[in-house]
Design a protein around this motif. Structure first.
Motif, mmCIF file in Angstrom:
data_model
loop_
_atom_site.group_PDB
_atom_site.id
_atom_site.type_symbol
_atom_site.label_atom_id
_atom_site.label_comp_id
_atom_site.label_asym_id
_atom_site.label_seq_id
_atom_site.Cartn_x
_atom_site.Cartn_y
_atom_site.Cartn_z
ATOM 1 N N THR A 169 0.548 -1.562 0.352
ATOM 2 C CA THR A 169 0.053 0.110 0.182
ATOM 3 C C THR A 169 0.572 1.181 -0.050
ATOM 4 O O THR A 169 -0.037 2.545 -0.611
ATOM 5 C CB THR A 169 -0.734 -0.394 1.187
ATOM 6 O OG1 THR A 169 0.246 0.357 1.982
ATOM 7 C CG2 THR A 169 -1.879 -1.323 1.364
ATOM 8 N N GLY A 170 2.224 1.125 -0.032
ATOM 9 C CA GLY A 170 2.630 2.196 0.105
ATOM 10 C C GLY A 170 2.586 2.737 1.659
ATOM 11 O O GLY A 170 2.787 4.115 1.599
ATOM 12 N N ALA A 171 2.217 2.829 2.396
ATOM 13 C CA ALA A 171 2.158 3.210 3.578
ATOM 14 C C ALA A 171 3.009 3.934 4.006
ATOM 15 O O ALA A 171 4.134 3.915 4.225
ATOM 16 C CB ALA A 171 1.570 2.002 4.986
ATOM 17 N N PRO A 172 3.058 4.934 4.764
ATOM 18 C CA PRO A 172 3.949 6.015 5.222
ATOM 19 C C PRO A 172 4.204 5.742 6.747
ATOM 20 O O PRO A 172 3.040 6.140 7.635
ATOM 21 C CB PRO A 172 3.199 7.592 4.721
ATOM 22 C CG PRO A 172 2.105 7.551 4.796
ATOM 23 C CD PRO A 172 1.236 6.130 4.556
ATOM 24 N N VAL A 173 5.371 6.320 6.809
ATOM 25 C CA VAL A 173 5.583 6.700 8.474
ATOM 26 C C VAL A 173 4.588 8.522 8.900
ATOM 27 O O VAL A 173 5.238 8.834 8.396
ATOM 28 C CB VAL A 173 7.031 6.671 9.284
ATOM 29 C CG1 VAL A 173 6.881 7.051 10.261
ATOM 30 C CG2 VAL A 173 7.285 5.047 8.564
ATOM 31 N N ASP A 174 3.915 8.040 9.420
ATOM 32 C CA ASP A 174 3.029 9.276 10.554
ATOM 33 C C ASP A 174 2.982 9.956 11.660
ATOM 34 O O ASP A 174 3.839 8.742 12.865
ATOM 35 C CB ASP A 174 1.812 9.192 9.655
ATOM 36 C CG ASP A 174 0.776 8.050 9.635
ATOM 37 O OD1 ASP A 174 0.043 8.060 9.091
ATOM 38 O OD2 ASP A 174 1.164 6.931 10.349
ATOM 39 N N GLY A 175 2.435 10.491 12.380
ATOM 40 C CA GLY A 175 2.310 11.264 13.300
ATOM 41 C C GLY A 175 3.532 10.757 13.951
ATOM 42 O O GLY A 175 4.565 11.052 13.982
ATOM 43 N N PRO A 176 3.325 10.412 15.550
ATOM 44 C CA PRO A 176 4.307 10.409 16.324
ATOM 45 C C PRO A 176 5.902 9.590 15.981
ATOM 46 O O PRO A 176 6.855 9.292 16.433
ATOM 47 C CB PRO A 176 3.358 9.976 17.570
ATOM 48 C CG PRO A 176 2.468 10.076 17.556
ATOM 49 C CD PRO A 176 2.127 9.956 15.870
ATOM 50 N N LEU A 177 4.856 8.622 14.879
ATOM 51 C CA LEU A 177 6.658 7.540 14.891
ATOM 52 C C LEU A 177 7.595 7.999 13.982
ATOM 53 O O LEU A 177 8.244 7.468 13.273
ATOM 54 C CB LEU A 177 5.769 6.701 13.964
ATOM 55 C CG LEU A 177 4.225 5.901 14.628
ATOM 56 C CD1 LEU A 177 3.892 4.537 13.563
ATOM 57 C CD2 LEU A 177 4.689 5.026 15.863
ATOM 58 N N THR A 178 7.320 9.704 13.648
ATOM 59 C CA THR A 178 7.875 9.968 12.578
ATOM 60 C C THR A 178 9.507 10.255 13.476
ATOM 61 O O THR A 178 10.547 10.114 12.542
ATOM 62 C CB THR A 178 7.630 10.558 12.140
ATOM 63 O OG1 THR A 178 6.750 12.229 12.811
ATOM 64 C CG2 THR A 178 6.732 11.311 10.774
ATOM 65 N N ARG A 179 9.252 10.340 14.415
ATOM 66 C CA ARG A 179 10.998 10.390 14.762
ATOM 67 C C ARG A 179 11.401 8.798 15.128
ATOM 68 O O ARG A 179 12.619 9.063 15.939
ATOM 69 C CB ARG A 179 10.197 10.904 16.690
ATOM 70 C CG ARG A 179 9.659 9.978 17.364
ATOM 71 C CD ARG A 179 9.829 10.711 18.636
ATOM 72 N NE ARG A 179 8.478 9.963 19.966
ATOM 73 C CZ ARG A 179 9.039 9.574 20.699
ATOM 74 N NH1 ARG A 179 10.296 10.487 21.329
ATOM 75 N NH2 ARG A 179 8.225 8.821 21.758
ATOM 76 N N PHE A 180 10.870 8.339 15.111
ATOM 77 C CA PHE A 180 11.339 7.120 14.980
ATOM 78 C C PHE A 180 11.768 6.093 13.471
ATOM 79 O O PHE A 180 12.297 4.895 13.332
ATOM 80 C CB PHE A 180 10.250 5.912 15.923
ATOM 81 C CG PHE A 180 10.010 5.979 17.483
ATOM 82 C CD1 PHE A 180 11.599 6.223 18.184
ATOM 83 C CD2 PHE A 180 8.893 6.080 17.613
ATOM 84 C CE1 PHE A 180 11.063 6.855 19.470
ATOM 85 C CE2 PHE A 180 8.871 6.551 18.882
ATOM 86 C CZ PHE A 180 9.680 6.727 19.848
ATOM 87 N N ALA A 181 11.704 6.749 12.209
ATOM 88 C CA ALA A 181 11.717 6.483 11.505
ATOM 89 C C ALA A 181 13.343 6.104 11.286
ATOM 90 O O ALA A 181 14.538 6.905 11.978
ATOM 91 C CB ALA A 181 10.918 7.267 10.062
#
Length: 181
Positions: A169-181
């Motif tokens: 699905t090409g799901a992006p990293v979003d919300g509070p998870l971006t700091r863990f990308a």
């Protein structure tokens, strides 16, 4: 099929059958991750993942061992969303940063017991479940049981589903998870 074929469903736009699951995810996470919204395109896939994940969370494996398996699957299947999510979970659990770094880099773990989990997970995948006696003994020598060995297959199933769906699905990293990308 292009990833754009998978909309970022909201609680309002999602198929009715997925709304309770999405609402539970939003409550637990504090937001609705795009990965869940996109997975909601198929009520069966979202429901299947949520059921399998709940079963995996109820196994006799300890939380840290389950997270090692989840992160091993995330890195093996190159799911950037899952890597970020499980990095966040490990961080919240107070996991040693060296452990998290090794999991993210797919290198041996500093904790022998957790390394046994990582190696066993990879062995189950490499052999399509047909691990030999030596591999099983190496796993159980670190305090794991035959029951745990079977529970590993449940974790592999749950995280194969999520990692492959997130990639498709090409799901992006979003919300509070971006700091863990």
């Amino acid at each position: 099929m292009p990833a754009t074929a998978f909309p970022d469903h909201t609680l309002e736009s999602a198929p009715a059958a997925t709304r309770p699951g999405l609402a539970a995810i939003a409550r637990k996470q504090g937001f609705l991750p795009a990965a869940a919204g996109r997975m909601a395109t198929s009520p069966e896939v979202l429901g299947g993942f949520l059921k399998m994940n709940a079963l995996f969370e109820s196994t006799t494996l300890d939380k840290l061992s389950r997270e090692v398996l989840s992160m091993t699957m995330a890195t093996r299947n190159d799911c950037h969303v899952c890597v970020a999510m499980h990095t966040g979970i490990l961080t919240a659990l107070g996991a040693d940063p060296a452990l998290v770094a090794a999991l993210r880099e797919s290198t041996p773990l500093p904790d022998e017991r957790l390394e046994a989990m990582r190696r066993f997970t990879l062995a189950v995948l490499a052999t399509n479940g047909e691990v030999d006696d030596e591999t099983l003994r190496a796993f159980t020598a670190h305090g794991y049981t035959a029951r745990n060995a079977l529970e590993v297959t449940l974790g592999i199933a749950a995280y194969t589903l999520s990692t492959l769906a997130n990639r498709m699905t090409g799901a992006p990293v979003d919300g509070p998870l971006t700091r863990f990308a």
